[in-house]
Enzyme design. Structure first.
Site, PDB file in Angstrom:
ATOM      1  N   LYS A 191     -15.224  -3.306 -12.002  1.00 47.56           N
ATOM      2  CA  LYS A 191     -14.062  -2.801 -12.730  1.00 47.56           C
ATOM      3  C   LYS A 191     -12.822  -3.468 -12.146  1.00 47.56           C
ATOM      4  O   LYS A 191     -12.378  -3.137 -11.052  1.00 47.56           O
ATOM      5  CB  LYS A 191     -13.904  -1.281 -12.608  1.00 47.56           C
ATOM      6  CG  LYS A 191     -12.788  -0.776 -13.534  1.00 47.56           C
ATOM      7  CD  LYS A 191     -12.215   0.575 -13.162  1.00 47.56           C
ATOM      8  CE  LYS A 191     -11.082   0.529 -12.181  1.00 47.56           C
ATOM      9  NZ  LYS A 191      -9.841  -0.143 -12.637  1.00 47.56           N
ATOM     10  N   GLY A 244      -8.059  -1.988  -2.072  1.00 47.77           N
ATOM     11  CA  GLY A 244      -6.911  -1.272  -2.632  1.00 47.77           C
ATOM     12  C   GLY A 244      -6.224  -0.459  -1.550  1.00 47.77           C
ATOM     13  O   GLY A 244      -6.263  -0.823  -0.375  1.00 47.77           O
ATOM     14  N   SER A 245      -5.629   0.654  -1.957  1.00 51.59           N
ATOM     15  CA  SER A 245      -4.843   1.444  -1.002  1.00 51.59           C
ATOM     16  C   SER A 245      -5.755   2.278  -0.095  1.00 51.59           C
ATOM     17  O   SER A 245      -6.888   2.612  -0.457  1.00 51.59           O
ATOM     18  CB  SER A 245      -3.905   2.386  -1.756  1.00 51.59           C
ATOM     19  OG  SER A 245      -4.657   3.390  -2.406  1.00 51.59           O
ATOM     20  N   VAL A 248      -6.760   5.668  -1.845  1.00 49.26           N
ATOM     21  CA  VAL A 248      -7.905   5.624  -2.756  1.00 49.26           C
ATOM     22  C   VAL A 248      -9.172   5.265  -1.974  1.00 49.26           C
ATOM     23  O   VAL A 248     -10.254   5.790  -2.241  1.00 49.26           O
ATOM     24  CB  VAL A 248      -7.664   4.630  -3.917  1.00 49.26           C
ATOM     25  CG1 VAL A 248      -8.887   4.539  -4.823  1.00 49.26           C
ATOM     26  CG2 VAL A 248      -6.444   5.051  -4.726  1.00 49.26           C
ATOM     27  N   GLY A 249      -9.030   4.398  -0.972  1.00 48.30           N
ATOM     28  CA  GLY A 249     -10.177   3.992  -0.157  1.00 48.30           C
ATOM     29  C   GLY A 249     -10.860   5.187   0.494  1.00 48.30           C
ATOM     30  O   GLY A 249     -12.088   5.247   0.590  1.00 48.30           O
ATOM     31  N   CYS A 300      -2.021  -7.617   0.988  1.00 46.81           N
ATOM     32  CA  CYS A 300      -2.297  -6.699   2.112  1.00 46.81           C
ATOM     33  C   CYS A 300      -2.002  -7.388   3.425  1.00 46.81           C
ATOM     34  O   CYS A 300      -1.820  -6.736   4.440  1.00 46.81           O
ATOM     35  CB  CYS A 300      -3.690  -6.116   2.124  1.00 46.81           C
ATOM     36  SG  CYS A 300      -4.841  -6.790   1.006  1.00 46.81           S
ATOM     37  N   GLU A 401       3.091   1.104   4.310  1.00 48.74           N
ATOM     38  CA  GLU A 401       2.897  -0.095   3.502  1.00 48.74           C
ATOM     39  C   GLU A 401       3.714   0.035   2.209  1.00 48.74           C
ATOM     40  O   GLU A 401       3.528   0.979   1.441  1.00 48.74           O
ATOM     41  CB  GLU A 401       1.417  -0.281   3.157  1.00 48.74           C
ATOM     42  CG  GLU A 401       1.190  -1.573   2.373  1.00 48.74           C
ATOM     43  CD  GLU A 401      -0.277  -1.854   2.085  1.00 48.74           C
ATOM     44  OE1 GLU A 401      -0.964  -0.968   1.557  1.00 48.74           O
ATOM     45  OE2 GLU A 401      -0.723  -2.977   2.381  1.00 48.74           O
TER      46      GLU A 401
HETATM   47  C1  UN1 Z   1      -4.896  -9.652  -0.003  1.00 51.98           C
HETATM   48  O1  UN1 Z   1      -3.715  -9.612   0.276  1.00 51.98           O
HETATM   49  O2  UN1 Z   1      -5.457  -8.658  -0.502  1.00 51.98           O
HETATM   50  O3  UN1 Z   1      -4.903 -14.317   3.466  1.00 51.98           O
HETATM   51  C2  UN1 Z   1      -5.741 -10.855   0.168  1.00 51.98           C
HETATM   52  C3  UN1 Z   1      -4.291 -14.230   2.418  1.00 51.98           C
HETATM   53  C4  UN1 Z   1      -5.038 -14.473   1.120  1.00 51.98           C
HETATM   54  C5  UN1 Z   1      -5.808 -13.264   0.738  1.00 51.98           C
HETATM   55  C6  UN1 Z   1      -4.977 -12.021   0.698  1.00 51.98           C
HETATM   56  N1  UN1 Z   1      -5.915 -15.605   1.263  1.00 51.98           N
HETATM   57  O4  UN1 Z   1      -3.110 -13.931   2.395  1.00 51.98           O
END
Ligand code: UN1
Length: 512
Positions: A191, A244-245, A248-249, A300, A401
């Site tokens: 999904k 994801g967050s 939710v994780g 992230c 975050e």
């Molecule tokens: C993400 O931010 O969920 O290292 C992945 C990085 C990318 C992947 C980021 N190659 O910033």
């Protein structure tokens, strides 16, 4: 492949109307049983409708899981090198269509073309790497404690894998999950994020063009509660991978645990970059701008805290802010744009609320802090690159975050102090240190508590053949990328072959 393949296509309609995309279940493009759909809009210009997608529910997920289960019976028996050849061909096809897929992705996600080309490249890199794994999937052989007995461990697929993927890397992150899963002999139900489903369609269509049999990958589009939760809860789904967050994780992990599923969680970050007095200042400034504002801060791994030693603090701040103010914000389809919009209204509002929170907490707002909504900006979700300075490490803007273009600059006394600040977080994905002192660099590589540490580079830019993931609330200990992904999508079976022709009791009959 001897098995059925499908080439095209989920599309419908004419050029003047947006395409309608259907779910992919058992090789068929199907409308959702809910009868509902949703629009995929361009966040830089919401008048631009990229497509209409199915708003799926539990019954659609159940059909997809059934299809994946049926396909698993055959797919697991296809030799891994043959499975991998399909993935290799997909890599070639991805690169042939890189520009088309990058444009689709910029339209649905907003990040600039250079970055969406990088996202497609990252999927191709993953495909090449995982294609090679088809001829490895190594397991150990080891001496038995008994004579005339052979011992080894082999990797078996897990079964049906459910995947829930985010909008910020709409092709790369699905590739991190789908490609190792299928090379290892699993089948999948994915999904994709409701903001960016088209890039997942592009990836899966390429795999089908490369010869993937029906049912091996099934796509169900929709929203988390109606289309995501039923994947996690379905007893026929053997493994769940979620990015994801953390919020939710936690729900995904808890639900997966009810049925003892393998569960990989890739969650938030509050990634620090440390700059010491001896650093190459130009390099650190460029790195901070790229790490903080690349992808509009929506990684992230984004550099959301910059911790600077006092000797260069003011110089760094002045020059960093000057660069941030000059960033060209706009539609990512324009090659001159350096920073695109937020993904949607909710994310934009979140960015704006943290810009206020920072000011209320007493941090000094040096630039940014507002929405951009005049002229061409009015149809999109644009915010200014924002820099707070003199931030206290305990402030919310230094702890939570944001997932937007908001950088918190924090002064420090030296490496020890900086690492204490850096490690004082509930997360632990990526970290970085700028210095020319090799001793300090090695101390940081050891003591920064995170899954990734960069020296003289910002916190973003992971490569696909190394482990990707973090400590603390960034995840639950699994790694994507490299051999860690193979570990997640296989389960070990120990095999003993006794060729002595007599009963040999382990631990009891001790050979001389
Ligand atoms: C993400 O931010 O969920 O290292 C992945 C990085 C990318 C992947 C980021 N190659 O910033």
């Amino acid at each position: 492949m001897a098995t059925d393949t499908l080439t095209r296509s989920p599309l419908e309609g004419d050029a003047s109307r947006p395409n309608v995309y259907r779910n992919l279940i058992d090789g068929e493009w199907l409308e959702s049983t809910t009868g509902q759909t949703f629009e995929n809009l361009n966040p830089a210009d919401t008048r631009d409708v990229i497509g209409i997608f199915q708003k799926s529910g539990k019954a659609d997920v159940e059909a997809a899981v059934e299809a994946a289960k049926r396909a698993f019976a055959k797919w697991r028996l296809v030799p891994a090198p043959r499975r991998a050849e399909i993935v290799f061909r997909a890599a070639e096809l991805l690169l042939e269509q890189k520009d088309v897929f990058a444009r689709d992705m910029t339209r649905e996600m907003g990040k600039v073309l250079a970055e969406t080309r990088g996202d497609v490249q990252e999927a191709a890199d993953t495909a090449y790497y995982m294609a090679g794994e088809g001829r490895r999937l190594f397991g150990p052989t080891t001496p038995s404690e008994l004579p005339n007995k052979f011992a080894m461990a082999v990797r078996n697929p897990v079964g049906v894998c459910g995947m829930i993927t985010p909008w910020n890397f709409p092709m790369a992150i699905p590739s991190w999950k789908l490609l190792p899963a299928i090379v290892c002999g699993n089948t999948c139900v994915i999904k994709p994020a409701e903001d960016t489903p088209l890039s997942t369609f592009n990836l899966v269509r390429v795999l089908m063009d490369a010869g993937l049999p029906k049912g091996v990958i099934n796509i169900v589009t929709g929203f988390g509660p109606e289309a995501g939760a039923p994947i996690v809860e379905n007893p026929n789904v053997d493994a769940v991978s979620f990015t994801g967050s953390s919020e939710v994780g936690r729900m995904v992990g808890t639900a997966a645990a009810q049925n003892f599923k393998h569960c990989s969680l890739e969650l938030g970050g509050k990634n620090p970059m440390i700059v010491l007095d001896d650093a190459n200042l130009d390099l650190a400034i460029e790195g901070g701008i790229w790490g903080g504002f690349g992808t509009t801060g929506q990684r992230c791994t984004a550099t959301s805290r910059i911790i600077i030693q006092k000797g260069i603090y003011h110089k760094f701040v002045d020059r960093f802010v000057e660069r941030a103010q000059k960033l060209r914000v706009g539609n990512g389809l324009d090659e001159k744009t350096e920073m695109g919009p937020a993904i949607n209204r909710e994310q934009m509002d979140r960015d704006l609320s943290y810009m206020e929170i920072g000011q209320r907490e007493g941090a000094k707002l040096k630039c940014g802090g507002h929405r951009l909504d005049k002229g061409d900006y009015q149809y999109g979700y644009f915010v200014e690159p924002t820099v707070f300075v003199d931030v206290d490490p305990k402030m919310r803007i230094a702890q939570e975050e944001i997932f937007g273009p908001v950088v918190a600059i924090i002064p420090c006394d030296g490496l020890e102090d900086a690492m204490e600040i850096a490690n004082d977080t509930r997360y632990g994905l990526s970290t970085s240190l700028y210095t020319k002192d090799v001793n300090k660099a090695f101390a940081a590589m050891r003591d920064l508590h995170a899954g990734i540490t960069y020296i003289n580079a910002p916190t973003i830019g992971a490569e696909v053949h190394l482990p990707f993931g973090g400590v603390n609330q960034t995840g639950n200990g699994h790694r994507e990328g490299g051999v860690g992904a193979i570990d997640f999508y296989t389960q070990w079976k120990a095999v003993y072959v006794d060729y002595s022709d007599r009963l040999q009791r382990a631990q009891i009959d001790r050979a001389e």
